[in-house]
Design a protein around this motif. Structure first.
Motif, short mmCIF file in Angstrom:
data_model
loop_
_atom_site.label_atom_id
_atom_site.label_comp_id
_atom_site.label_asym_id
_atom_site.label_seq_id
_atom_site.Cartn_x
_atom_site.Cartn_y
_atom_site.Cartn_z
N UNK A 175 0.84 -1.21 0.00
CA UNK A 175 0.00 0.00 0.00
C UNK A 175 0.88 1.25 0.00
N UNK A 176 1.46 1.56 -1.17
CA UNK A 176 2.34 2.72 -1.33
C UNK A 176 1.99 3.38 -2.66
N UNK A 177 2.00 4.71 -2.68
CA UNK A 177 1.73 5.48 -3.89
C UNK A 177 2.92 5.37 -4.84
N UNK A 178 2.68 4.91 -6.04
CA UNK A 178 3.75 4.73 -7.02
C UNK A 178 4.44 6.04 -7.38
N UNK A 179 3.74 7.16 -7.24
CA UNK A 179 4.30 8.46 -7.61
C UNK A 179 4.95 9.17 -6.43
N UNK A 180 4.92 8.58 -5.23
CA UNK A 180 5.52 9.21 -4.05
C UNK A 180 7.04 9.17 -4.15
N UNK A 181 7.69 10.19 -3.59
CA UNK A 181 9.14 10.16 -3.50
C UNK A 181 9.56 9.10 -2.49
N UNK A 182 10.53 8.27 -2.87
CA UNK A 182 10.97 7.19 -1.98
C UNK A 182 11.53 7.75 -0.67
N UNK A 183 12.11 8.95 -0.73
CA UNK A 183 12.66 9.55 0.48
C UNK A 183 11.62 9.91 1.51
N UNK A 184 10.36 10.00 1.09
CA UNK A 184 9.28 10.33 2.01
C UNK A 184 8.67 9.10 2.67
N UNK A 185 9.11 7.90 2.26
CA UNK A 185 8.54 6.67 2.80
C UNK A 185 9.17 6.35 4.16
N UNK A 186 8.41 5.64 4.99
CA UNK A 186 8.95 5.14 6.24
C UNK A 186 9.80 3.90 5.99
N UNK A 187 10.51 3.46 7.03
CA UNK A 187 11.38 2.28 6.90
C UNK A 187 10.59 1.06 6.44
N UNK A 188 9.42 0.85 7.03
CA UNK A 188 8.59 -0.29 6.69
C UNK A 188 8.19 -0.26 5.23
N UNK A 189 7.76 0.90 4.74
CA UNK A 189 7.32 1.02 3.35
C UNK A 189 8.49 0.79 2.39
N UNK A 190 9.67 1.31 2.72
CA UNK A 190 10.83 1.11 1.86
C UNK A 190 11.17 -0.37 1.74
N UNK A 191 11.07 -1.10 2.85
CA UNK A 191 11.37 -2.53 2.79
C UNK A 191 10.39 -3.26 1.88
N UNK A 192 9.09 -2.92 1.98
CA UNK A 192 8.09 -3.58 1.14
C UNK A 192 8.31 -3.25 -0.33
N UNK A 193 8.73 -2.02 -0.62
CA UNK A 193 9.04 -1.66 -2.00
C UNK A 193 10.23 -2.47 -2.50
N UNK A 194 11.24 -2.66 -1.65
CA UNK A 194 12.40 -3.46 -2.06
C UNK A 194 12.01 -4.91 -2.32
N UNK A 195 11.11 -5.44 -1.49
CA UNK A 195 10.65 -6.82 -1.72
C UNK A 195 9.92 -6.91 -3.05
N UNK A 196 9.02 -5.95 -3.33
CA UNK A 196 8.28 -5.95 -4.60
C UNK A 196 9.24 -5.84 -5.78
N UNK A 197 10.25 -4.99 -5.65
CA UNK A 197 11.23 -4.83 -6.73
C UNK A 197 11.97 -6.14 -6.97
N UNK A 198 12.35 -6.81 -5.89
CA UNK A 198 13.07 -8.07 -6.02
C UNK A 198 12.22 -9.11 -6.76
N UNK A 199 10.96 -9.21 -6.36
CA UNK A 199 10.08 -10.19 -6.98
C UNK A 199 9.79 -9.87 -8.44
N UNK A 200 9.86 -8.58 -8.81
CA UNK A 200 9.54 -8.19 -10.18
C UNK A 200 10.54 -8.72 -11.20
#
Length: 492
Positions: A130-155
């Protein structure tokens, strides 16, 4: 059994150092498998080999029964394995969508930004991030950044993910949400290797556990039915490593105080004090304001109102050098960015605060710096080749000890440490917490800011923050349930 990942009889040397000595791991398809061991046991070296960043001197790696790709074939490695590191690899200045498809924004021609954002939203939805694709990554919390990294890995198509200390900077609710996502991924057939020093998490989320010690494979067992003491014994060679806090009597002198402190969006109307000979804990969820308050006390943040006093001296708000000159030692939350300079030596990092006193006319005496560093290495049990070794070459626990050495080198009258044992092994925790208590026995006062209940056990009292306020002063003798209930706002 069908193994998704196998590392067999791995040997890896770095000069005279043997990082892995015939070690290995076998992870079944679709399981979450823990890899545990003390800092320096060889875990990071195995990760570098499993991700194709290092070639083993001996042994082999296999994925689904097939030999690992050539090291130069990075695309083939990305399709087999991905690692979410404790230190985030997300680029803060880019959007989430740009991070997800970095270096593969388009197959050919110009980037179609609308299409890229649509692909990102689809990927995030697939893995329920549950993260906005257009949001700046620097504005994400630690938890959100980790989930984005997991999604990127799986992609990339990888069905094997290594999670390296993923909870080190998360609070309780965030850890629960991460585990929920991990269980969902496992149901989708994703295989995971989970590296953690938190053994309770191993029992909660993993099916099997492998222990490394002194560069060797010690044991692999199912988690179910494995006694906690046996696991600790395999990691350390000792039956137990329970930390026994020392008893002491606080003095009357206030060495650190904050009065009427407020900072919009962080905390408000805070009064806090630490006396000599006292360890005060500061606890709460990630949104409680505890880290912001601690960073204000050490000068990293400027409050909207209020004053900070160190050792009887009122310091200018937001002035770190003034706070240090007044007699405060500080261990920051993020050792990688704020704690040390990786390319500088152990001696250089540890003696930065007193460099002016290690020579004459602005020139540091190498002999005096080395002598001081040797003393700190001995006092803090830093495992290093010597004072000249770059801190970036040390294990996580030993790098953290260097950060502590820097904080303690000038014999501070007040000490503030934030998440002091995050990402270090059980033995290193003993040494780090012991160094805090040693400083307090010499007459200092200490504030321990932590998400770890074990860190807070050395405290004479724990101040619990909730939504920007101190809601309770909990004396020594609390139970886990009592403290967590206050931290989560259940009891106040």
């Amino acid at each position: 059994m069908n193994y998704h990942v196998e590392a067999r009889n791995i040997v890896k040397r770095f000069g005279p150092t043997v990082a892995l000595n015939g070690a290995g791991i076998a992870i079944a398809e679709g399981e979450t498998h823990a890899l545990v061991g003390r800092n320096g046991a060889g875990k990071s070296t195995l990760v570098s080999i499993l991700t194709g960043l290092q070639r083993p001197d001996e042994g082999e790696v296999r994925f689904a029964g097939e030999p690992a790709p050539a090291l130069a074939d990075r695309d083939a490695w990305r399709q087999r394995v991905a690692c979410v590191y404790q230190k985030s690899t997300i680029i803060p200045a880019l959007t989430v969508a740009e991070n997800l498809f970095l270096n593969r924004q388009t197959d050919r021609g110009m980037i179609r930004w609308r299409e890229l954002r649509a692909r990102a939203r689809e990927l995030l939805a697939t893995y329920e991030v549950d993260v906005d694709a257009e949001a700046l990554a620097g504005d994400l919390g630690v938890e959100q950044r980790q989930l984005v990294e997991i999604a990127r890995a799986l992609s990339f198509g990888a069905r094997f993910i290594i999670l390296d200390e993923p909870t080190a900077r998360l609070d309780g609710p965030a850890i629960d949400r991460l585990f929920t996502r991990m269980r969902a991924l496992r149901e989708q057939g994703v295989t995971m290797m989970y590296i953690s020093h938190h053994l309770d998490e191993v029992y909660e989320i993993c099916q099997s556990v492998t222990v490394f010690r002194d560069a060797r494979h010690i044991v692999t067992r199912p988690v179910a039915g494995l006694p906690h003491d046996e696991l600790v014994s395999a990691m350390t060679g000792e039956a137990t490593l329970a930390y026994e806090s020392r008893t002491r009597t606080a003095g009357e002198r206030v060495v650190l105080a904050g009065s009427g402190l407020s900072l919009a969006g962080r905390y408000r109307d805070i009064d806090v004090s630490v006396r000599s000979g006292e360890v005060v804990g500061l606890a709460g969820s990630a949104s409680s304001g505890k880290v912001g308050l601690a960073e204000t006390l050490v000068g990293l943040r400027r409050p909207d109102s209020g004053t900070v006093t160190v050792n009887g001296t009122a310091v200018r708000p937001g002035d770190v050098p003034a706070v240090l000159r007044a007699g405060l030692g500080f261990v920051p939350e993020d050792r990688h960015h704020e704690g040390f300079v990786p390319l500088l030596s152990v001696a250089e990092n540890a003696t930065i605060p007193i460099a002016r006193r290690l020579g004459r006319f602005g020139v540091v005496s190498p002999a005096r710096r080395r002598a001081k560093a040797l003393q700190l290495i001995e006092d803090l049990q830093i495992k290093t080749e010597g004072p000249d070794q770059p801190v970036g070459d040390l294990s996580g626990g030993n790098a953290q000890k260097v950060v502590f050495a820097r904080a303690l080198v000038d014999d501070p009258s007040a000490l503030v440490v934030i998440n002091p044992t995050a990402g270090v092994d059980v033995k290193a925790k003993q040494a780090l917490l012991g160094s805090v208590e040693d400083a307090v026995e010499r007459g200092a006062g200490a504030m321990v800011v932590s998400d770890e209940l074990d860190d807070l056990r050395i405290c004479d009292r724990v101040l619990v923050m909730f939504h920007g306020r101190i809601v309770k002063d909990v004396p020594r003798g609390w139970t886990d349930h009592e403290l967590v209930a206050v931290m989560e706002g259940i009891e106040q």
